[in-house]
Design a protein around this motif. Structure first.
Motif, short mmCIF file in Angstrom:
data_model
loop_
_atom_site.label_atom_id
_atom_site.label_comp_id
_atom_site.label_asym_id
_atom_site.label_seq_id
_atom_site.Cartn_x
_atom_site.Cartn_y
_atom_site.Cartn_z
N GLY A 1 86.82 22.88 21.15
CA GLY A 1 86.29 21.81 21.97
C GLY A 1 87.19 21.51 23.14
O GLY A 1 88.04 22.31 23.52
N LYS A 2 87.03 20.32 23.68
CA LYS A 2 87.82 19.89 24.83
C LYS A 2 88.99 19.05 24.30
O LYS A 2 88.77 17.98 23.71
N PRO A 3 90.24 19.50 24.49
CA PRO A 3 91.40 18.78 23.94
C PRO A 3 91.42 17.30 24.34
O PRO A 3 91.13 16.95 25.48
N SER A 4 91.75 16.46 23.39
CA SER A 4 91.89 15.01 23.56
C SER A 4 90.58 14.30 23.92
O SER A 4 90.59 13.11 24.18
N VAL A 5 89.47 15.02 23.97
CA VAL A 5 88.20 14.40 24.35
C VAL A 5 87.18 14.58 23.24
O VAL A 5 86.71 13.62 22.64
N ASP A 6 86.80 15.82 22.98
CA ASP A 6 85.77 16.11 21.99
C ASP A 6 86.10 17.45 21.35
O ASP A 6 85.94 18.50 21.98
N TYR A 7 86.59 17.43 20.14
CA TYR A 7 87.01 18.67 19.50
C TYR A 7 86.78 18.57 17.99
O TYR A 7 86.60 17.49 17.44
N THR A 8 86.78 19.72 17.35
CA THR A 8 86.57 19.81 15.91
C THR A 8 87.63 20.73 15.32
O THR A 8 87.95 21.77 15.89
N ALA A 9 88.17 20.33 14.19
CA ALA A 9 89.11 21.18 13.47
C ALA A 9 88.33 22.02 12.47
O ALA A 9 87.55 21.49 11.69
N ASN A 10 88.52 23.33 12.53
CA ASN A 10 87.91 24.22 11.54
C ASN A 10 88.67 24.09 10.22
O ASN A 10 89.81 23.60 10.19
N VAL A 11 88.06 24.54 9.16
CA VAL A 11 88.73 24.53 7.86
C VAL A 11 89.91 25.50 7.91
O VAL A 11 89.89 26.46 8.68
N PRO A 12 90.95 25.28 7.11
CA PRO A 12 92.04 26.24 7.05
C PRO A 12 91.51 27.62 6.67
O PRO A 12 90.63 27.74 5.81
N GLN A 13 92.01 28.63 7.33
CA GLN A 13 91.58 30.00 7.06
C GLN A 13 92.77 30.93 7.10
O GLN A 13 93.87 30.52 7.48
N SER A 14 92.55 32.17 6.70
CA SER A 14 93.66 33.12 6.69
C SER A 14 94.25 33.23 8.10
O SER A 14 93.56 32.97 9.09
N LEU A 15 95.50 33.60 8.16
CA LEU A 15 96.16 33.73 9.46
C LEU A 15 95.43 34.72 10.35
O LEU A 15 95.20 34.45 11.53
N LEU A 16 95.04 35.86 9.79
CA LEU A 16 94.36 36.88 10.58
C LEU A 16 93.04 36.36 11.14
O LEU A 16 92.77 36.47 12.34
N THR A 17 92.24 35.72 10.30
CA THR A 17 90.95 35.18 10.75
C THR A 17 91.16 34.08 11.77
O THR A 17 90.47 34.03 12.80
N GLY A 18 92.12 33.19 11.52
CA GLY A 18 92.39 32.09 12.44
C GLY A 18 92.88 32.57 13.79
O GLY A 18 92.45 32.07 14.84
N MET A 19 93.77 33.55 13.80
CA MET A 19 94.30 34.06 15.07
C MET A 19 93.21 34.79 15.85
O MET A 19 93.14 34.68 17.07
N LYS A 20 92.36 35.53 15.15
CA LYS A 20 91.25 36.21 15.84
C LYS A 20 90.33 35.18 16.49
O LYS A 20 89.89 35.35 17.63
N LEU A 21 90.03 34.09 15.78
CA LEU A 21 89.17 33.05 16.33
C LEU A 21 89.84 32.40 17.54
O LEU A 21 89.23 32.22 18.60
N PHE A 22 91.11 32.04 17.39
CA PHE A 22 91.86 31.41 18.48
C PHE A 22 91.87 32.30 19.72
O PHE A 22 91.56 31.86 20.82
N LEU A 23 92.20 33.57 19.54
CA LEU A 23 92.27 34.49 20.68
C LEU A 23 90.89 34.76 21.28
O LEU A 23 90.78 34.96 22.49
N SER A 24 89.85 34.72 20.46
CA SER A 24 88.51 34.94 20.99
C SER A 24 88.13 33.82 21.97
O SER A 24 87.41 34.07 22.94
N HIS A 25 88.61 32.61 21.74
CA HIS A 25 88.35 31.50 22.66
C HIS A 25 89.05 31.72 24.00
O HIS A 25 88.66 31.13 25.01
N LEU A 26 90.09 32.52 24.00
CA LEU A 26 90.82 32.83 25.23
C LEU A 26 90.35 34.16 25.84
O LEU A 26 90.94 34.63 26.81
N ASP A 27 89.33 34.75 25.23
CA ASP A 27 88.83 36.07 25.65
C ASP A 27 89.91 37.13 25.59
O ASP A 27 90.04 37.97 26.48
N ILE A 28 90.70 37.08 24.52
CA ILE A 28 91.78 38.05 24.31
C ILE A 28 91.57 38.72 22.96
O ILE A 28 91.22 38.07 21.98
#
Length: 147
Positions: free
Chosen positions: A100-127
Protein backbone atom coordinates in the motif's frame (compact mmCIF):
# COMPACT_ATOMS: atom_id res chain seq x y z
CA UNK A 1 29.98 -13.15 30.98
CA UNK A 2 29.26 -16.69 29.79
CA UNK A 3 32.19 -18.25 27.89
CA UNK A 4 29.93 -19.30 24.99
CA UNK A 5 28.77 -15.70 24.59
CA UNK A 6 32.38 -14.51 24.60
CA UNK A 7 33.39 -17.03 21.92
CA UNK A 8 30.24 -16.55 19.79
CA UNK A 9 29.82 -12.78 20.02
CA UNK A 10 32.50 -10.81 21.82
CA UNK A 11 35.56 -12.23 20.03
CA UNK A 12 34.23 -12.59 16.44
CA UNK A 13 32.79 -9.07 16.48
CA UNK A 14 35.93 -7.64 18.14
CA UNK A 15 33.83 -6.13 20.92
CA UNK A 16 36.55 -6.97 23.43
CA UNK A 17 38.61 -4.15 21.88
CA UNK A 18 35.87 -1.68 22.85
CA UNK A 19 35.20 -3.02 26.35
CA UNK A 20 37.77 -0.85 28.13
CA UNK A 21 36.58 2.40 26.57
CA UNK A 22 34.04 4.70 28.16
CA UNK A 23 30.75 4.93 26.27
CA UNK A 24 31.12 8.69 25.76
CA UNK A 25 34.37 8.06 23.86
CA UNK A 26 32.92 5.49 21.46
CA UNK A 27 32.07 6.48 17.90
CA UNK A 28 28.58 5.90 16.55
CA UNK A 29 29.96 2.79 14.88
CA UNK A 30 31.50 1.59 18.16
CA UNK A 31 28.17 1.91 19.91
CA UNK A 32 26.33 0.24 17.01
CA UNK A 33 28.85 -2.61 16.96
CA UNK A 34 28.83 -3.36 20.66
CA UNK A 35 25.68 -2.52 22.58
CA UNK A 36 23.01 -4.45 20.64
CA UNK A 37 25.16 -7.55 20.90
CA UNK A 38 25.97 -7.03 24.57
CA UNK A 39 22.24 -6.74 25.27
CA UNK A 40 21.76 -10.22 23.79
CA UNK A 41 24.07 -11.52 26.53
CA UNK A 42 21.59 -10.49 29.23
CA UNK A 43 18.53 -12.64 30.04
CA UNK A 44 15.30 -11.02 28.84
CA UNK A 45 11.74 -11.99 27.96
CA UNK A 46 12.08 -10.35 24.53
CA UNK A 47 14.76 -8.47 22.66
CA UNK A 48 13.61 -5.73 20.27
CA UNK A 49 16.53 -4.56 18.19
CA UNK A 50 15.91 -1.69 15.80
CA UNK A 51 18.19 -1.32 12.77
CA UNK A 52 21.13 -3.34 14.04
CA UNK A 53 23.07 -2.60 10.85
CA UNK A 54 23.42 1.17 11.32
CA UNK A 55 27.09 2.16 10.84
CA UNK A 56 28.01 -1.31 9.53
CA UNK A 57 29.17 -2.00 5.98
CA UNK A 58 27.91 -5.04 4.08
CA UNK A 59 30.73 -7.34 5.21
CA UNK A 60 30.31 -6.29 8.84
CA UNK A 61 26.56 -7.00 8.53
CA UNK A 62 27.27 -10.56 7.46
CA UNK A 63 29.83 -11.10 10.25
CA UNK A 64 27.54 -9.52 12.86
CA UNK A 65 24.51 -11.54 11.78
CA UNK A 66 26.03 -15.00 12.38
CA UNK A 67 26.46 -14.90 16.17
CA UNK A 68 23.26 -12.91 16.56
CA UNK A 69 21.34 -15.58 14.62
CA UNK A 70 22.79 -18.32 16.88
CA UNK A 71 21.66 -16.44 19.99
CA UNK A 72 18.24 -15.75 18.51
CA UNK A 73 17.70 -19.40 17.60
CA UNK A 74 18.77 -20.48 21.08
CA UNK A 75 16.78 -17.86 23.05
CA UNK A 76 13.71 -17.91 20.77
CA UNK A 77 12.80 -14.44 22.06
CA UNK A 78 13.98 -11.83 19.59
CA UNK A 79 12.35 -9.38 17.20
CA UNK A 80 14.18 -7.22 14.68
CA UNK A 81 13.25 -4.09 12.80
CA UNK A 82 15.78 -3.98 10.00
CA UNK A 83 15.95 -1.89 6.85
CA UNK A 84 19.28 -3.17 5.54
CA UNK A 85 18.59 -5.83 2.93
CA UNK A 86 21.72 -7.90 3.63
CA UNK A 87 21.24 -7.89 7.41
CA UNK A 88 17.54 -8.67 7.09
CA UNK A 89 18.22 -11.68 4.88
CA UNK A 90 20.98 -12.94 7.18
CA UNK A 91 18.86 -12.67 10.33
CA UNK A 92 15.36 -13.53 9.21
CA UNK A 93 13.65 -16.83 8.76
CA UNK A 94 10.25 -15.21 8.15
CA UNK A 95 9.13 -11.91 6.60
CA UNK A 96 6.12 -9.62 6.88
CA UNK A 97 5.61 -7.58 3.73
CA UNK A 98 3.54 -4.39 3.86
CA UNK A 99 1.58 -3.36 0.78
CA UNK A 100 0.00 0.00 0.00
CA UNK A 101 0.93 3.63 0.45
CA UNK A 102 3.29 4.06 3.45
CA UNK A 103 1.83 5.96 6.42
CA UNK A 104 -1.47 6.42 4.56
CA UNK A 105 -3.17 3.19 3.53
CA UNK A 106 -1.35 -0.11 3.83
CA UNK A 107 -1.84 -3.73 4.84
CA UNK A 108 0.54 -6.12 6.55
CA UNK A 109 0.61 -9.58 5.00
CA UNK A 110 0.77 -12.62 7.24
CA UNK A 111 4.29 -13.78 8.19
CA UNK A 112 5.69 -15.97 5.45
CA UNK A 113 8.91 -17.76 4.60
CA UNK A 114 11.86 -15.50 3.89
CA UNK A 115 12.04 -16.65 0.27
CA UNK A 116 8.33 -16.03 -0.38
CA UNK A 117 8.39 -12.70 1.46
CA UNK A 118 11.46 -11.42 -0.37
CA UNK A 119 10.03 -12.45 -3.74
CA UNK A 120 6.82 -10.55 -2.94
CA UNK A 121 8.74 -7.49 -1.72
CA UNK A 122 10.98 -7.41 -4.79
CA UNK A 123 8.02 -7.94 -7.12
CA UNK A 124 6.55 -4.66 -5.84
CA UNK A 125 9.79 -2.99 -6.93
CA UNK A 126 9.71 -4.77 -10.31
CA UNK A 127 12.94 -6.56 -9.43
CA UNK A 128 13.78 -10.24 -9.72
CA UNK A 129 16.91 -12.19 -8.87
CA UNK A 130 18.03 -15.01 -11.11
CA UNK A 131 21.09 -17.20 -11.23
CA UNK A 132 22.88 -17.71 -14.53
CA UNK A 133 22.81 -21.45 -15.27
CA UNK A 134 26.32 -21.52 -16.74
CA UNK A 135 28.29 -19.26 -14.40
CA UNK A 136 26.06 -19.58 -11.29
CA UNK A 137 26.33 -15.79 -10.98
CA UNK A 138 23.39 -14.01 -9.37
CA UNK A 139 21.76 -11.48 -11.67
CA UNK A 140 19.40 -8.64 -10.82
CA UNK A 141 16.67 -7.94 -13.36
CA UNK A 142 14.51 -4.85 -13.48
CA UNK A 143 11.23 -4.75 -15.36
CA UNK A 144 13.09 -3.03 -18.22
CA UNK A 145 15.76 -5.76 -18.41
CA UNK A 146 19.06 -6.87 -16.82
CA UNK A 147 21.39 -4.44 -15.02
Amino acid sequence: MHSQFVSDVIKPLLIDQLMDQEVVHLSGGGVAESFPNLCLGKPAGIYLIDERSVYLDSEECIVASKPIKRIVLHAKKTAFVEHDFIMAICLADRAIVYEGKPSVDYTANVPQSLLTGMKLFLSHLDITFRRDITTRTSMIYLKTGPT
